[in-house]
Design a protein around this motif. Structure first.
Motif, PDB file in Angstrom:
ATOM      1  N   ALA A 305      -0.266  24.653  56.814  1.00  0.00           N
ATOM      2  CA  ALA A 305      -1.630  24.865  57.317  1.00  0.00           C
ATOM      3  C   ALA A 305      -2.686  24.434  56.315  1.00  0.00           C
ATOM      4  N   ALA A 306      -2.326  24.478  55.007  1.00  0.00           N
ATOM      5  CA  ALA A 306      -3.271  24.067  53.959  1.00  0.00           C
ATOM      6  C   ALA A 306      -3.183  22.573  53.676  1.00  0.00           C
ATOM      7  N   ASP A 307      -2.480  21.830  54.489  1.00  0.00           N
ATOM      8  CA  ASP A 307      -2.318  20.386  54.351  1.00  0.00           C
ATOM      9  C   ASP A 307      -1.528  20.009  53.091  1.00  0.00           C
ATOM     10  N   ALA A 308      -0.675  20.930  52.628  1.00  0.00           N
ATOM     11  CA  ALA A 308       0.178  20.651  51.475  1.00  0.00           C
ATOM     12  C   ALA A 308       1.540  20.156  51.973  1.00  0.00           C
ATOM     13  N   ASP A 309       2.084  19.202  51.237  1.00  0.00           N
ATOM     14  CA  ASP A 309       3.372  18.605  51.622  1.00  0.00           C
ATOM     15  C   ASP A 309       4.532  19.509  51.206  1.00  0.00           C
ATOM     16  N   PHE A 310       5.503  19.609  52.070  1.00  0.00           N
ATOM     17  CA  PHE A 310       6.787  20.209  51.716  1.00  0.00           C
ATOM     18  C   PHE A 310       7.872  19.489  52.516  1.00  0.00           C
ATOM     19  N   ARG A 311       9.090  19.687  52.096  1.00  0.00           N
ATOM     20  CA  ARG A 311      10.169  18.925  52.713  1.00  0.00           C
ATOM     21  C   ARG A 311      11.447  19.736  52.781  1.00  0.00           C
ATOM     22  N   THR A 312      12.368  19.240  53.590  1.00  0.00           N
ATOM     23  CA  THR A 312      13.729  19.769  53.652  1.00  0.00           C
ATOM     24  C   THR A 312      14.666  18.667  53.170  1.00  0.00           C
ATOM     25  N   LEU A 313      15.350  18.929  52.049  1.00  0.00           N
ATOM     26  CA  LEU A 313      16.267  17.947  51.469  1.00  0.00           C
ATOM     27  C   LEU A 313      17.655  18.146  52.050  1.00  0.00           C
ATOM     28  N   ILE A 314      18.274  17.065  52.468  1.00  0.00           N
ATOM     29  CA  ILE A 314      19.622  17.111  53.055  1.00  0.00           C
ATOM     30  C   ILE A 314      20.528  16.166  52.288  1.00  0.00           C
ATOM     31  N   LYS A 315      21.612  16.698  51.756  1.00  0.00           N
ATOM     32  CA  LYS A 315      22.667  15.866  51.179  1.00  0.00           C
ATOM     33  C   LYS A 315      23.746  15.733  52.241  1.00  0.00           C
ATOM     34  N   ALA A 316      23.877  14.539  52.764  1.00  0.00           N
ATOM     35  CA  ALA A 316      24.750  14.310  53.918  1.00  0.00           C
ATOM     36  C   ALA A 316      26.099  13.763  53.470  1.00  0.00           C
ATOM     37  N   TYR A 317      27.161  14.410  53.940  1.00  0.00           N
ATOM     38  CA  TYR A 317      28.525  13.907  53.801  1.00  0.00           C
ATOM     39  C   TYR A 317      28.970  13.412  55.172  1.00  0.00           C
ATOM     40  N   GLY A 318      29.736  12.359  55.187  1.00  0.00           N
ATOM     41  CA  GLY A 318      30.191  11.869  56.483  1.00  0.00           C
ATOM     42  C   GLY A 318      31.108  10.672  56.351  1.00  0.00           C
ATOM     43  N   ILE A 319      31.388  10.076  57.481  1.00  0.00           N
ATOM     44  CA  ILE A 319      32.314   8.955  57.564  1.00  0.00           C
ATOM     45  C   ILE A 319      31.539   7.701  57.937  1.00  0.00           C
ATOM     46  N   ARG A 320      31.709   6.697  57.102  1.00  0.00           N
ATOM     47  CA  ARG A 320      31.084   5.404  57.368  1.00  0.00           C
ATOM     48  C   ARG A 320      32.128   4.489  58.014  1.00  0.00           C
ATOM     49  N   PHE A 321      31.718   3.834  59.085  1.00  0.00           N
ATOM     50  CA  PHE A 321      32.602   2.927  59.815  1.00  0.00           C
ATOM     51  C   PHE A 321      32.088   1.501  59.651  1.00  0.00           C
ATOM     52  N   ASP A 322      32.939   0.633  59.112  1.00  0.00           N
ATOM     53  CA  ASP A 322      32.608  -0.788  58.951  1.00  0.00           C
ATOM     54  C   ASP A 322      33.384  -1.590  59.990  1.00  0.00           C
ATOM     55  N   VAL A 323      32.663  -2.307  60.856  1.00  0.00           N
ATOM     56  CA  VAL A 323      33.286  -3.139  61.885  1.00  0.00           C
ATOM     57  C   VAL A 323      33.318  -4.580  61.381  1.00  0.00           C
ATOM     58  N   MET A 324      34.519  -5.128  61.233  1.00  0.00           N
ATOM     59  CA  MET A 324      34.702  -6.490  60.714  1.00  0.00           C
ATOM     60  C   MET A 324      35.380  -7.341  61.783  1.00  0.00           C
ATOM     61  N   VAL A 325      34.859  -8.548  61.970  1.00  0.00           N
ATOM     62  CA  VAL A 325      35.338  -9.429  63.039  1.00  0.00           C
ATOM     63  C   VAL A 325      35.831 -10.748  62.429  1.00  0.00           C
TER      64      VAL A 325
END
Length: 413
Positions: A305-325
């Motif tokens: 409400a006071a126009d001050a910045d705040f954030r939610t930090l997320i450290k994401a774990y997951g599976i990366r998929f590489d499609v190769m043709v």
């Protein structure tokens, strides 16, 4: 004399020369020659033409486009986030999938971070201190979260503490859930649309089955019964790569999806279909490594409400998929056919040369066969034919010498 020489030279233009063949009545060499011939023919027909399709012109400069689309929802209830429903807009990064897409399966959330001063994490070696001089103001904390302010913060009467820093506070938590937060991602589906083109033959194809059934893509799943369905369960992709989804979802990892096209354009276009293979590209024993899994950080920013910045930090774990043709296409062409046939005939000549070596140098009677194959002819003055006769006929000795002289006059070296 000169005219005779020139006349002989001019007449020699019309001479015809042919090779002299020697037939060797040797069964061992004959069997060896046939075995060599059959081996060369089997190589040419079986390997060059049947297996490698040496009669075709080949195009390996495949042009490819990959589009991915995920579907699935998951529900979680955590202290930091409360009850929350996750859909593709939350756990798929980037949202517009192409050859690479990431599915978030676990995360560490640090909510309500604001730029302020606070104690650095105790797990950072460069942040440990005993007095204020150990925290030079303005120095960046190595592998830390902020800049030192010059103060050493101690808690509970301990001799040591951590440096105060200017950063997004509070700093990120180090612990993560023991079980993957989005364990249900195993049942999510991904639609992989692959369009390919071979420019040399102006041939295009996609991996989507050409059917008029509008419900096919909504009901099919890739498997032994549906080899041409482009929709995959994420759990199956990890399983076919030789890993367990729940174990991999906790730390993250990388899965490779290989699409291989091998098109014989001498047949119908419908027989040109993709073949899929799956593998794990990161360390298979990731849980035993200090750099295990796959993760990254991102933040979502807000204003109060006071126009001050705040954030939610997320450290994401997951599976990366590489499609190769990869792929190639082949079509009949007379040029490679002639080249390969010519190479086969040359190999036949090499086989005969090998058998000649055996016959003339490696067997016991090699000197005898060598004497029959090569004749040494020396030039000599022409002698008059003998005229001795017995009872009107030539003697046997005269006939023999006559035959030898005739052969010497007609042989060319």
């Amino acid at each position: 004399m000169g005219q005779i020489a020139w006349k002989a030279l001019c007449l020699s233009v019309f001479d015809y020369k042919t090779e002299k063949y020697v037939i060797a009545k040797n069964k061992k060499v004959g069997v060896l020659y046939r075995v060599v011939q059959l081996s060369i023919m089997a190589y040419i027909v079986g390997w060059v033409f049947v297996v490698k399709k040496g009669y075709q012109d080949v195009d390996t400069s495949i042009q490819s486009s990959v589009i991915t689309k995920l579907k699935g929802v998951a529900f979680t209830n955590t202290t930091e986030l409360g009850e929350r429903l996750w859909d593709v807009a939350d756990y798929v990064i980037p949202p517009q999938g192409e050859g690479v897409f990431f599915v978030m399966t676990n995360l560490i959330v640090t909510p309500n971070q604001r730029q302020a001063t606070c104690a650095e994490s105790p797990g950072i070696p460069d942040a440990l201190c005993y007095q204020n001089s150990d925290c030079p103001a303005g120095d960046v904390v190595v592998s830390g979260n902020g800049v030192k302010t010059g103060r050493c913060l101690k808690a509970g009467g301990h001799m040591s503490g951590t440096c105060e820093i200017l950063a997004w506070c509070p700093v990120e938590k180090k612990g993560k859930p023991k079980k993957p937060l989005l364990a249900n991602a195993e049942n999510f589906t991904v639609y992989i649309k692959n369009s390919i083109r071979f420019p040399k033959f102006k041939f295009s194809k996609t991996n989507v089955l050409d059917t008029e059934d509008e419900t096919y893509l909504k009901t099919c799943r890739y498997g032994p019964e549906h080899r041409y369905c482009p929709i995959f369960l994420l759990g199956n992709l990890v399983k076919w790569a030789g890993s367990n989804f729940q174990e991999m979802a906790s730390e993250g990892g990388v899965i490779g999806i290989q699409i291989e096209w091998d098109c014989n354009l001498d047949r119908a276009a419908s027989e040109c279909s993709p073949h899929y293979s799956f593998s794990r590209l990161d360390n298979k024993f990731a849980e035993k490594s200090i750099s295990s899994g796959y993760n990254f950080r991102f933040a979502k920013y807000y204003k109060d409400a006071a126009d001050a910045d705040f954030r939610t930090l997320i450290k994401a774990y997951g599976i990366r998929f590489d499609v190769m043709v990869n792929g190639k296409a082949g079509k009949f062409n007379i040029i490679p056919t002639v080249i390969n046939v010519g190479s086969g005939l040359a190999l036949m000549g090499a086989g005969a040369f090998f058998c000649d070596l055996v016959l003339l140098y490696l067997i016991k009677k090699s000197n005898f066969y060598r004497g029959k194959k090569y004749e040494e002819v020396r030039s000599s003055a022409r002698k008059p034919l003998p005229e001795s006769t017995v009872n009107g006929n030539q003697s046997d000795d005269s006939l023999s010498r006559l035959d030898q002289l005739r052969q010497l006059q007609t042989v060319e070296t």
